[in-house]
Design a protein around this motif. Structure first.
Motif, PDB file in Angstrom:
ATOM      1  N   CYS A 237      21.192   9.266  -6.425  1.00 17.06           N
ATOM      2  CA  CYS A 237      21.573   8.399  -5.311  1.00 17.06           C
ATOM      3  C   CYS A 237      20.588   8.586  -4.177  1.00 17.06           C
ATOM      4  N   ASP A 238      19.968   7.504  -3.729  1.00 16.12           N
ATOM      5  CA  ASP A 238      19.157   7.517  -2.515  1.00 16.12           C
ATOM      6  C   ASP A 238      20.079   7.517  -1.298  1.00 16.12           C
ATOM      7  N   VAL A 239      19.697   8.267  -0.262  1.00 15.96           N
ATOM      8  CA  VAL A 239      20.469   8.255   0.977  1.00 15.96           C
ATOM      9  C   VAL A 239      19.988   7.096   1.842  1.00 15.96           C
ATOM     10  N   ASP A 240      20.781   6.055   1.910  1.00 19.20           N
ATOM     11  CA  ASP A 240      20.502   4.914   2.781  1.00 19.20           C
ATOM     12  C   ASP A 240      21.652   4.652   3.746  1.00 19.20           C
TER      13      ASP A 240
ATOM     14  N   GLY B  91       2.761  -3.747   2.189  1.00 15.17           N
ATOM     15  CA  GLY B  91       4.098  -3.639   1.630  1.00 15.17           C
ATOM     16  C   GLY B  91       4.275  -2.343   0.867  1.00 15.17           C
ATOM     17  N   LEU B  92       5.514  -2.054   0.490  1.00 12.16           N
ATOM     18  CA  LEU B  92       5.789  -0.786  -0.183  1.00 12.16           C
ATOM     19  C   LEU B  92       5.051  -0.681  -1.508  1.00 12.16           C
ATOM     20  N   ASP B  93       4.931  -1.777  -2.239  1.00 10.21           N
ATOM     21  CA  ASP B  93       4.187  -1.708  -3.504  1.00 10.21           C
ATOM     22  C   ASP B  93       2.737  -1.315  -3.269  1.00 10.21           C
ATOM     23  N   VAL B  94       2.136  -1.835  -2.205  1.00  7.90           N
ATOM     24  CA  VAL B  94       0.747  -1.496  -1.869  1.00  7.90           C
ATOM     25  C   VAL B  94       0.638  -0.027  -1.475  1.00  7.90           C
ATOM     26  N   ARG B  95       1.619   0.460  -0.704  1.00 10.98           N
ATOM     27  CA  ARG B  95       1.571   1.844  -0.247  1.00 10.98           C
ATOM     28  C   ARG B  95       1.800   2.832  -1.386  1.00 10.98           C
ATOM     29  N   LEU B  96       2.693   2.487  -2.309  1.00  7.72           N
ATOM     30  CA  LEU B  96       2.893   3.343  -3.479  1.00  7.72           C
ATOM     31  C   LEU B  96       1.652   3.356  -4.364  1.00  7.72           C
ATOM     32  N   ALA B  97       1.062   2.191  -4.558  1.00  4.69           N
ATOM     33  CA  ALA B  97      -0.159   2.115  -5.359  1.00  4.69           C
ATOM     34  C   ALA B  97      -1.268   2.948  -4.735  1.00  4.69           C
ATOM     35  N   ALA B  98      -1.400   2.879  -3.406  1.00  3.69           N
ATOM     36  CA  ALA B  98      -2.426   3.660  -2.717  1.00  3.69           C
ATOM     37  C   ALA B  98      -2.165   5.152  -2.841  1.00  3.69           C
ATOM     38  N   ALA B  99      -0.881   5.544  -2.865  1.00  2.00           N
ATOM     39  CA  ALA B  99      -0.557   6.962  -3.051  1.00  2.00           C
ATOM     40  C   ALA B  99      -1.028   7.442  -4.416  1.00  2.00           C
ATOM     41  N   PHE B 100      -0.777   6.653  -5.460  1.00  2.00           N
ATOM     42  CA  PHE B 100      -1.239   7.046  -6.792  1.00  2.00           C
ATOM     43  C   PHE B 100      -2.763   7.078  -6.872  1.00  2.00           C
ATOM     44  N   ALA B 101      -3.419   6.264  -6.069  1.00  2.00           N
ATOM     45  CA  ALA B 101      -4.890   6.273  -6.069  1.00  2.00           C
ATOM     46  C   ALA B 101      -5.447   7.584  -5.546  1.00  2.00           C
ATOM     47  N   LEU B 102      -4.635   8.359  -4.848  1.00  2.00           N
ATOM     48  CA  LEU B 102      -5.073   9.665  -4.348  1.00  2.00           C
ATOM     49  C   LEU B 102      -5.154  10.704  -5.451  1.00  2.00           C
ATOM     50  N   ALA B 103      -4.465  10.463  -6.544  1.00  2.00           N
ATOM     51  CA  ALA B 103      -4.354  11.458  -7.607  1.00  2.00           C
ATOM     52  C   ALA B 103      -5.514  11.350  -8.588  1.00  2.00           C
ATOM     53  N   GLU B 104      -5.847  12.492  -9.182  1.00  2.00           N
ATOM     54  CA  GLU B 104      -6.961  12.542 -10.137  1.00  2.00           C
ATOM     55  C   GLU B 104      -6.503  12.934 -11.532  1.00  2.00           C
ATOM     56  N   GLY B 105      -5.216  13.052 -11.719  1.00  2.00           N
ATOM     57  CA  GLY B 105      -4.675  13.443 -13.012  1.00  2.00           C
ATOM     58  C   GLY B 105      -3.198  13.137 -13.057  1.00  2.00           C
ATOM     59  N   PRO B 106      -2.461  13.725 -13.985  1.00  2.00           N
ATOM     60  CA  PRO B 106      -1.033  13.455 -14.113  1.00  2.00           C
ATOM     61  C   PRO B 106      -0.317  13.639 -12.779  1.00  2.00           C
ATOM     62  N   SER B 107       0.526  12.671 -12.434  1.00  2.00           N
ATOM     63  CA  SER B 107       1.127  12.665 -11.102  1.00  2.00           C
ATOM     64  C   SER B 107       2.573  12.207 -11.155  1.00  2.00           C
ATOM     65  N   LEU B 108       3.363  12.741 -10.227  1.00  2.00           N
ATOM     66  CA  LEU B 108       4.742  12.317 -10.044  1.00  2.00           C
ATOM     67  C   LEU B 108       4.930  11.986  -8.574  1.00  2.00           C
ATOM     68  N   LEU B 109       5.447  10.779  -8.310  1.00  2.00           N
ATOM     69  CA  LEU B 109       5.689  10.327  -6.951  1.00  2.00           C
ATOM     70  C   LEU B 109       7.185  10.221  -6.708  1.00  2.00           C
ATOM     71  N   ILE B 110       7.621  10.774  -5.566  1.00  2.00           N
ATOM     72  CA  ILE B 110       9.016  10.666  -5.158  1.00  2.00           C
ATOM     73  C   ILE B 110       9.060  10.266  -3.685  1.00  2.00           C
ATOM     74  N   GLY B 111      10.266   9.904  -3.216  1.00  2.00           N
ATOM     75  CA  GLY B 111      10.462   9.605  -1.808  1.00  2.00           C
ATOM     76  C   GLY B 111      11.137  10.755  -1.093  1.00  2.00           C
ATOM     77  N   MET B 112      11.596  10.489   0.127  1.00  2.00           N
ATOM     78  CA  MET B 112      12.266  11.494   0.950  1.00  2.00           C
ATOM     79  C   MET B 112      13.774  11.309   0.969  1.00  2.00           C
ATOM     80  N   ASP B 113      14.285  10.410   0.122  1.00  2.00           N
ATOM     81  CA  ASP B 113      15.681   9.996   0.200  1.00  2.00           C
ATOM     82  C   ASP B 113      16.593  10.727  -0.775  1.00  2.00           C
ATOM     83  N   THR B 114      16.072  11.715  -1.495  1.00  2.00           N
ATOM     84  CA  THR B 114      16.880  12.423  -2.494  1.00  2.00           C
ATOM     85  C   THR B 114      16.796  13.929  -2.241  1.00  2.00           C
ATOM     86  N   PRO B 115      17.475  14.421  -1.193  1.00  2.00           N
ATOM     87  CA  PRO B 115      17.415  15.856  -0.898  1.00  2.00           C
ATOM     88  C   PRO B 115      18.035  16.718  -1.982  1.00  2.00           C
ATOM     89  N   GLN B 116      18.774  16.094  -2.903  1.00  2.00           N
ATOM     90  CA  GLN B 116      19.389  16.831  -3.996  1.00  2.00           C
ATOM     91  C   GLN B 116      18.405  17.127  -5.124  1.00  2.00           C
TER      92      GLN B 116
END
Length: 206
Positions: free
Chosen positions: A174-177, A77-102
């Motif tokens: 605003c996310d583009v959906d 699920g998305l929560d699992v995938r987001l958690a796994a993304a943060f597990a890639l980081a070794e320090g301060p991190s910011l995660l974003i999606g692809m839905d905010t081209p602005q």
């Protein structure tokens, strides 16, 4: 040691932005997704960070610029995938999606400033969130949060504050959906690839 994480789907017709197909063809929807992702990655490239990682569902393509590390998304699920993304980081991190081209480098730089914050939260106007920053990435802060529902952002915020983190907010975006979202974002960010493509597609359909 900061890391910028972008979680995204490859812009393949029929697999991305399917809610846009009430106005656009599947190919046009995928082209809009690609433009949004290209705008996002361009902002990421000009933001000071040690690592810039695209956590991708699908196959990489020529739309990935040099300087972006690509890692495959895990299953779940998305929560699992987001958690796994943060597990890639070794320090301060910011995660974003692809839905905010602005999104701008200024916003991303702010979300990586942890001098007075343990976490940054970027609310989306649909009740979710477009950005999440953690001074000390902890995948457990995301696991079990219900995703893609109207109260996702509220639950995620409570998870952060409940852990005792000093939380600061980024501006709401605003996310583009939907086609209506696409019109709003294109109007708000006319300098983007997304806006240019959107204008061209709408002109053709008239």
């Amino acid at each position: 040691m900061s890391t910028l994480l972008v979680i995204a789907k490859a812009p393949v017709p029929g697999r991305v932005k399917t809610r846009l197909t009430t106005q656009f063809t599947p190919q046009q929807a995928a082209d809009l997704a690609r433009a949004a992702l290209e705008d996002t990655l361009a902002a990421v490239l000009t933001t000071p960070a040690r690592r810039r990682v695209l956590v991708l569902d699908g196959q990489p393509g020529p739309w990935i610029p040099a300087g972006i590390e690509v890692v495959a998304q895990c299953a779940g699920g998305l929560d699992v995938r987001l958690a796994a993304a943060f597990a890639l980081a070794e320090g301060p991190s910011l995660l974003i999606g692809m839905d905010t081209p602005q999104v701008t480098p200024g916003l991303l730089t702010l979300g990586l400033d942890f001098a007075e914050a343990d976490a940054w939260f970027g609310p989306a106007d649909d009740g979710g969130f477009w950005a999440l920053g953690l001074a000390e990435p902890d995948p457990a802060l995301l696991l079990g949060v219900p995703m893609s529902v109207a109260h996702t952002g509220e639950v995620q915020r409570q998870r952060l504050t409940g852990a005792g983190l000093a939380l600061r907010d980024l501006p709401e975006l605003c996310d583009v959906d939907t086609p209506a979202d696409a019109r709003r974002v294109a109007a708000a960010a006319p300098w983007t690839r997304f806006a240019a493509l959107h204008a061209g597609l709408c002109a053709v359909s008239r």
